[in-house]
Write a protein that holds these residues in place. Sequence first.
Motif, PDB file in Angstrom:
ATOM      1  N   LYS A   1       0.818  -1.222   0.000  1.00 22.86           N
ATOM      2  CA  LYS A   1       0.000   0.000   0.000  1.00 22.86           C
ATOM      3  C   LYS A   1       0.850   1.268   0.000  1.00 22.86           C
ATOM      4  CE  LYS A   1      -4.063  -0.351   2.429  1.00 22.86           C
ATOM      5  NZ  LYS A   1      -4.874  -0.719   3.627  1.00 22.86           N
TER       6      LYS A   1
ATOM      7  N   ALA B   1      -3.113  -6.469   3.747  1.00 24.47           N
ATOM      8  CA  ALA B   1      -4.219  -5.815   4.452  1.00 24.47           C
ATOM      9  C   ALA B   1      -5.523  -6.004   3.699  1.00 24.47           C
ATOM     10  CB  ALA B   1      -3.915  -4.330   4.581  1.00 24.47           C
TER      11      ALA B   1
ATOM     12  N   GLU C   1      -7.065   4.039  -1.701  1.00 24.72           N
ATOM     13  CA  GLU C   1      -6.299   2.892  -2.210  1.00 24.72           C
ATOM     14  C   GLU C   1      -6.961   2.334  -3.458  1.00 24.72           C
ATOM     15  OE1 GLU C   1      -6.173  -0.707  -0.018  1.00 24.72           O
ATOM     16  OE2 GLU C   1      -8.272  -0.629   0.549  1.00 24.72           O
TER      17      GLU C   1
END
Length: 384
Positions: free
Chosen positions: A104, A151, A268
């Motif tokens: 990320k 994640a 994201e």
Amino acid sequence: MDKTVGVLGGGQLGRMLAEAANLLEIKVIFLESGNLSPAKQVSNQYDHIDGSFKDPEAVKSLAAKSDVVTIEIEHVNTDILEEISKTGTDVQPHWRTIRTIQDKYAQKELLQNHGVATAQSLPLATASVQDLEKASAALGLPLMLKSRKEAYDGRGNFPVKTKDDFKAALDALGSNKEVYAEKWANFRIELAVMVVKTKDQVLSFPTVETIHENSICKLTYTPARGVSKTIDKQAQDLAKKAVACFEGKGVFGVEMFLLEDDTLLINEIAPRPHNSGHYTIEACPVSQYEAHLRAILDLPLLAKDLELREPAIMLNILGGDSEDSHKNFARQALKQRRTKVHLYGKGKARKGRKMGHITVTAPTMSEAEEIIQPMIDYVDKDKP
Ligand code: ATP
Ligand code: MG
Ligand code: MG
């Protein structure tokens, strides 16, 4: 349509991809452990692969049987994707895209380098209180501490409100994990746009308003409520600009924050179909799943295929306290009009796990809101 698509992963996104593929007689095979994963249940093929999507040998076996290899989860082994694409397998989206996005922080760095606005982020050299001190001095408090990799559904996020939270945050995310700090986004609402990258175009579905609870997506509203036409278009343009930074073809889910002053920031990107695009199955001429197949197989796709037919609300069915909580929810939802129920075939519910979703479509948003309200009340009834 005569090509075989190999998919790493076989959860609910794979299941809905297979459902779209079946209508076009596109053969899809899944690499996932067991023979009864959500995707394999709806796809009767002899050559699915039983194994881990992180296992190099299993990925090679999938590649040997596929014309195009794609993913329904980004937490895969990209070294092996690099290897198979160098020996002639068509991997979509590009393995470099998947590698960058699965980290990320690397994802945000790439976007920033292309002039795409994201929440300000700083990597921590080590997952230590000292390095978190440094990041908080630069970003201020509160901030969001995030795991760089692996994640999903908010696992990997820890809101750090004061210095007293430093240790708990680092302990929670694992002191041997790579983490980064993100400036707190005081957003008015969260938005998402599904973008389709074909061989020569970047197209977008409408802008969606997403509501998260405990960092997990709960509801989506399309069109986004309380958002002007200008912002709706800006969100689509920003999402397309962001996806254009990445190589390869396919559907991408772009999550954004809309700040109080109407600034849009990318939160994201997911390089695959996405929870915020489930509504497209009922609400658009071509769903995100079919759009993904058309993009990776170079089949025709027009901007008009992605337009909204009528307003849509999607509500996730999360596992509750009992193992059949999702079935009880579904029984209630079946009583509602204009409601499509999707269960994912995951067996017994675990608390907080995505077990299914419902989508309500109606001629107006207020009608859709009225129809879905009893189901929102139903899931909220046990809230503390
Ligand atoms: P997903 O299941 O979408 O992959 P994830 O685990 O990758 O989720 P994020 O998308 O990073 O997690 O964050 C989940 C939610 O937490 C966001 O949708 C938002 O509600 C909240 N959040 C994340 N980052 C921030 C931030 N910088 N400031 C405020 N809230 C945030
Ligand atoms: Mg994520
Ligand atoms: Mg997210």
